[in-house]
Design a protein around this motif. Structure first.
Motif, PDB file in Angstrom:
ATOM      1  N   LEU A   7       0.816  -1.227   0.000  1.00  0.00           N
ATOM      2  CA  LEU A   7       0.000   0.000   0.000  1.00  0.00           C
ATOM      3  C   LEU A   7       0.846   1.273   0.000  1.00  0.00           C
ATOM      4  N   ASP A   8       2.164   1.110   0.207  1.00  0.00           N
ATOM      5  CA  ASP A   8       3.025   2.285   0.387  1.00  0.00           C
ATOM      6  C   ASP A   8       2.850   3.322  -0.727  1.00  0.00           C
ATOM      7  N   PHE A  10       0.376   4.057  -2.432  1.00  0.00           N
ATOM      8  CA  PHE A  10      -0.914   4.754  -2.435  1.00  0.00           C
ATOM      9  C   PHE A  10      -1.083   5.691  -1.245  1.00  0.00           C
ATOM     10  N   PHE A  11      -0.579   5.275  -0.085  1.00  0.00           N
ATOM     11  CA  PHE A  11      -0.957   5.980   1.144  1.00  0.00           C
ATOM     12  C   PHE A  11       0.195   6.557   1.964  1.00  0.00           C
TER      13      PHE A  11
ATOM     14  N   MET B  40      -1.228   0.958   9.226  1.00  0.00           N
ATOM     15  CA  MET B  40      -1.041  -0.171   8.318  1.00  0.00           C
ATOM     16  C   MET B  40      -0.653  -1.392   9.136  1.00  0.00           C
ATOM     17  N   HIS B  44       2.419  -3.999   5.399  1.00  0.00           N
ATOM     18  CA  HIS B  44       2.009  -2.887   4.525  1.00  0.00           C
ATOM     19  C   HIS B  44       1.103  -3.341   3.376  1.00  0.00           C
ATOM     20  N   VAL B  45       0.327  -4.368   3.641  1.00  0.00           N
ATOM     21  CA  VAL B  45      -0.630  -4.852   2.646  1.00  0.00           C
ATOM     22  C   VAL B  45      -2.027  -4.319   2.953  1.00  0.00           C
ATOM     23  N   LEU B 127       0.464   8.849   7.021  1.00  0.00           N
ATOM     24  CA  LEU B 127      -0.387   8.281   5.983  1.00  0.00           C
ATOM     25  C   LEU B 127      -1.326   9.352   5.446  1.00  0.00           C
ATOM     26  N   SER B 128      -1.560   9.310   4.153  1.00  0.00           N
ATOM     27  CA  SER B 128      -2.624  10.172   3.626  1.00  0.00           C
ATOM     28  C   SER B 128      -3.460   9.354   2.659  1.00  0.00           C
ATOM     29  N   PRO B 130      -6.042   9.442  -0.174  1.00  0.00           N
ATOM     30  CA  PRO B 130      -6.667  10.374  -1.119  1.00  0.00           C
ATOM     31  C   PRO B 130      -8.134  10.022  -1.378  1.00  0.00           C
ATOM     32  N   ALA B 252      -4.242  -3.938  -0.555  1.00  0.00           N
ATOM     33  CA  ALA B 252      -3.523  -3.846  -1.833  1.00  0.00           C
ATOM     34  C   ALA B 252      -3.899  -5.034  -2.707  1.00  0.00           C
TER      35      ALA B 252
END
Lengths: 14, 257
Positions: A7-8, A10-11, B40, B44-45, B127-128, B130, B252
């Motif tokens: 996910l890195d 994206f976020f 997360m 990080h999935v 973290l952001s 969107p 993800a």
């Protein structure tokens, strides 16, 4: 796991 | 001073059950608007984003921004000491927010349990998330989604989700064989919570790990409906809405194979 993306991209703010 | 009194204390117990396996340590960010958590998992999935709006508490007080670093397993253990119908109050002091006070009042107000949870410094990743216009949004019964994930785990460790005009199809292929479940969009005027609603911009086909989806379905007791949002090559959003906020899980996608 095979083909698992993270996910890195994206976020996570650098 | 931070103080938040939740009449429906059982909700907090359910919430902790729904995040504790994905995330071990996390900051509860408290502000005037409410309590938020974003974290997360270690690999990080997956990402959990939780919001409890201040209006859902009675009363709610937060003079300045607080970040309460919590070991979620420890908090969960303490919350197990609260009855399902208890009123739960969370408190932290201005000066020495090195612990979080929790009190559990039973409905008759003749038994009050008081606990202190030691807080920790958590170096949180920034973290952001969107705003995204998704290609497909599905609203369906949360119990049905849970059952599909559980059933397909028998066949494989991944599931492919295909959404087209009026159908969402979950497919799993593994060593023992394969399985798929198709749901057609339905509408029930009498019981809207039992409908399957599909909003589609364009067809989507994405593959995800069932192990993580199974973890997400720990949110099932929080809402009768679950919202799935998908776009090609984007993380899946799985959301359970509550009266006082939401819990959102992001996953993800799997790529190639």
């Amino acid at each position: 796991e095979t083909g698992q993306s993270a996910l890195d991209l994206f976020f996570l703010e650098s | 001073m931070f103080e938040a009194r939740l009449i429906q204390g059982g909700l907090l117990k359910k919430l902790l059950e729904s995040v504790k396996e994905l995330v071990t340590d996390a900051n509860f960010d408290c502000s005037e608007s409410g309590i938020a958590l974003q974290a997360m998992d270690n690999s990080h999935v997956a990402l959990v984003s939780l919001l409890l709006r201040s209006e859902g508490f009675d009363p709610y007080r937060c003079d300045r921004g607080f970040s309460l670093g919590v070991n979620l397993n420890s908090l969960n253990k303490i919350l197990k000491c609260a009855g399902n119908d208890d009123i739960i109050t969370l408190r932290a002091d201005d000066n020495s927010a090195d612990s979080l006070s929790l009190s559990f009042e039973n409905p008759n107000n003749d038994r009050i349990g008081e606990y202190e949870l030691k807080l920790m410094d958590i170096d949180q990743e920034h973290l952001s998330i969107p705003e995204t216009d998704y290609d497909a949004t599905i609203i369906m019964p949360s119990a049905e989604f849970q059952r599909i994930c559980r059933d397909l785990t028998v066949v494989s460790e991944s599931v492919t989700i295909d959404v087209s005009k009026d159908t969402i199809k979950f497919t799993a292929e593994g060593e023992l064989g394969s399985g798929n479940i198709k749901l057609k969009s339905t509408s029930s005027i009498d019981k809207p919570e039992e409908s399957v609603n599909i909003e589609l911009g364009q067809d989507v086909s994405l593959q995800f790990s069932l192990k993580y989806l199974m973890n997400f379905t720990k949110g099932t007791p929080l809402s009768e409906q679950v919202i799935l949002c998908l776009s090609e090559k984007m993380p899946l959003l799985v959301e359970y809405k509550m009266d006082i906020g939401y819990i959102r899980y992001y996953l993800a996608p799997k790529i190639g194979d």
